[in-house]
Design a protein around this motif. Structure first.
Motif, PDB file in Angstrom:
ATOM      1  N   PRO A  75      34.667  32.959  51.277  1.00 11.09           N
ATOM      2  CA  PRO A  75      35.047  34.367  51.404  1.00 11.09           C
ATOM      3  C   PRO A  75      36.202  34.538  52.396  1.00 11.09           C
ATOM      4  O   PRO A  75      36.006  34.794  53.580  1.00 11.09           O
ATOM      5  N   THR A  76      37.431  34.417  51.907  1.00 10.15           N
ATOM      6  CA  THR A  76      38.592  34.382  52.781  1.00 10.15           C
ATOM      7  C   THR A  76      38.760  35.655  53.612  1.00 10.15           C
ATOM      8  O   THR A  76      39.192  35.588  54.758  1.00 10.15           O
ATOM      9  N   ARG A  77      38.418  36.801  53.070  1.00 10.32           N
ATOM     10  CA  ARG A  77      38.527  38.036  53.857  1.00 10.32           C
ATOM     11  C   ARG A  77      37.486  38.052  54.967  1.00 10.32           C
ATOM     12  O   ARG A  77      37.757  38.531  56.064  1.00 10.32           O
ATOM     13  N   ALA A  78      36.319  37.499  54.709  1.00  5.63           N
ATOM     14  CA  ALA A  78      35.308  37.393  55.769  1.00  5.63           C
ATOM     15  C   ALA A  78      35.774  36.403  56.836  1.00  5.63           C
ATOM     16  O   ALA A  78      35.555  36.616  58.029  1.00  5.63           O
ATOM     17  N   TYR A  79      36.434  35.326  56.420  1.00  5.04           N
ATOM     18  CA  TYR A  79      36.976  34.372  57.393  1.00  5.04           C
ATOM     19  C   TYR A  79      37.963  35.077  58.319  1.00  5.04           C
ATOM     20  O   TYR A  79      37.981  34.851  59.533  1.00  5.04           O
ATOM     21  N   ASP A 113      33.758  40.945  46.682  1.00  2.00           N
ATOM     22  CA  ASP A 113      33.117  39.717  47.159  1.00  2.00           C
ATOM     23  C   ASP A 113      31.816  40.010  47.895  1.00  2.00           C
ATOM     24  O   ASP A 113      30.803  39.347  47.672  1.00  2.00           O
ATOM     25  N   VAL A 114      31.829  40.990  48.784  1.00  2.54           N
ATOM     26  CA  VAL A 114      30.601  41.307  49.532  1.00  2.54           C
ATOM     27  C   VAL A 114      29.557  41.911  48.599  1.00  2.54           C
ATOM     28  O   VAL A 114      28.379  41.553  48.674  1.00  2.54           O
ATOM     29  N   LYS A 115      29.981  42.777  47.728  1.00  6.59           N
ATOM     30  CA  LYS A 115      29.021  43.379  46.790  1.00  6.59           C
ATOM     31  C   LYS A 115      28.346  42.301  45.944  1.00  6.59           C
ATOM     32  O   LYS A 115      27.128  42.307  45.775  1.00  6.59           O
ATOM     33  N   THR A 116      29.126  41.378  45.434  1.00  3.96           N
ATOM     34  CA  THR A 116      28.576  40.280  44.627  1.00  3.96           C
ATOM     35  C   THR A 116      27.716  39.356  45.478  1.00  3.96           C
ATOM     36  O   THR A 116      26.616  38.973  45.078  1.00  3.96           O
ATOM     37  N   GLY A 117      28.226  38.991  46.647  1.00  2.41           N
ATOM     38  CA  GLY A 117      27.504  38.071  47.532  1.00  2.41           C
ATOM     39  C   GLY A 117      26.176  38.630  48.011  1.00  2.41           C
ATOM     40  O   GLY A 117      25.162  37.924  48.010  1.00  2.41           O
ATOM     41  N   LEU A 118      26.169  39.898  48.419  1.00  2.00           N
ATOM     42  CA  LEU A 118      24.917  40.505  48.887  1.00  2.00           C
ATOM     43  C   LEU A 118      23.903  40.624  47.752  1.00  2.00           C
ATOM     44  O   LEU A 118      22.718  40.331  47.944  1.00  2.00           O
ATOM     45  N   ALA A 119      24.359  41.062  46.585  1.00  2.00           N
ATOM     46  CA  ALA A 119      23.436  41.198  45.451  1.00  2.00           C
ATOM     47  C   ALA A 119      22.821  39.851  45.085  1.00  2.00           C
ATOM     48  O   ALA A 119      21.617  39.748  44.859  1.00  2.00           O
ATOM     49  N   SER A 120      23.635  38.797  45.057  1.00  2.00           N
ATOM     50  CA  SER A 120      23.098  37.484  44.695  1.00  2.00           C
ATOM     51  C   SER A 120      22.152  36.963  45.775  1.00  2.00           C
ATOM     52  O   SER A 120      21.139  36.332  45.454  1.00  2.00           O
ATOM     53  N   ALA A 121      22.441  37.246  47.031  1.00  2.00           N
ATOM     54  CA  ALA A 121      21.556  36.813  48.122  1.00  2.00           C
ATOM     55  C   ALA A 121      20.216  37.540  48.068  1.00  2.00           C
ATOM     56  O   ALA A 121      19.151  36.934  48.246  1.00  2.00           O
ATOM     57  N   VAL A 122      20.257  38.835  47.803  1.00  2.00           N
ATOM     58  CA  VAL A 122      19.018  39.625  47.717  1.00  2.00           C
ATOM     59  C   VAL A 122      18.184  39.151  46.532  1.00  2.00           C
ATOM     60  O   VAL A 122      16.963  38.957  46.650  1.00  2.00           O
ATOM     61  N   ASN A 123      18.814  38.953  45.393  1.00  2.00           N
ATOM     62  CA  ASN A 123      18.081  38.491  44.211  1.00  2.00           C
ATOM     63  C   ASN A 123      17.451  37.119  44.443  1.00  2.00           C
ATOM     64  O   ASN A 123      16.303  36.878  44.047  1.00  2.00           O
TER      65      ASN A 123
END
Length: 139
Positions: A75-79, A113-123
């Motif tokens: 996640p380059t923007r998070a970096y 990226d965050v929306k996808t990442g958070l959803a996949s982590a929660v699932n």
């Protein structure tokens, strides 16, 4: 930092190395290493917190390449946010980083990226599975 050997010498004072070493390993170690110009083994540097990984010489290129490829897919923007927050902390401590945190981190929550990442982590958490790898797009 991935490194196979380390040495502090007079040039580290010219390039900011001495105070960066002191930030991580403490003033006493940095002073001793700079004054003696002794060769400091990478394992000692790792134990002191100056570097975070030591690999054999013959594995250095492969390890560094694998690390770079993994980071490039992340996640380059998070970096960028992490880097900005670490800079705020380094300059002004926790309180300064806390003050900057919302301005730096909150815009990330609007990214795909965050929306996808958070959803996949929660699932994954709900299913009792490890977090899956996410194909970050930088947006």
């Amino acid at each position: 930092m991935i490194i196979d050997a380390a040495q502090i010498d007079a040039t580290s004072a010219l390039l900011g190395g001495i105070y960066r070493i002191a930030e991580r390993a403490g003033r006493a170690r940095a002073s001793e290493w700079a004054l003696t110009s002794e060769r400091v083994p990478a394992t000692v540097m790792a134990d002191a917190g100056v570097i975070n990984r030591v690999v054999p010489d013959d594995a250095l290129l492969a390890e560094a390449t694998a690390f770079a490829l993994k980071a490039a897919k992340g996640p380059t923007r998070a970096y960028a946010a992490h880097k900005a927050l670490l800079r705020a902390w380094a300059v002004g401590g926790v309180s300064t980083a806390d003050e900057a945190m919302f301005d730096i981190a909150m815009p990330l929550f609007e990214t795909d990226d965050v929306k996808t990442g958070l959803a996949s982590a929660v699932n994954a958490f709900k299913a009792g599975l490890p977090r899956p790898a996410v194909d970050f797009q930088g947006r």
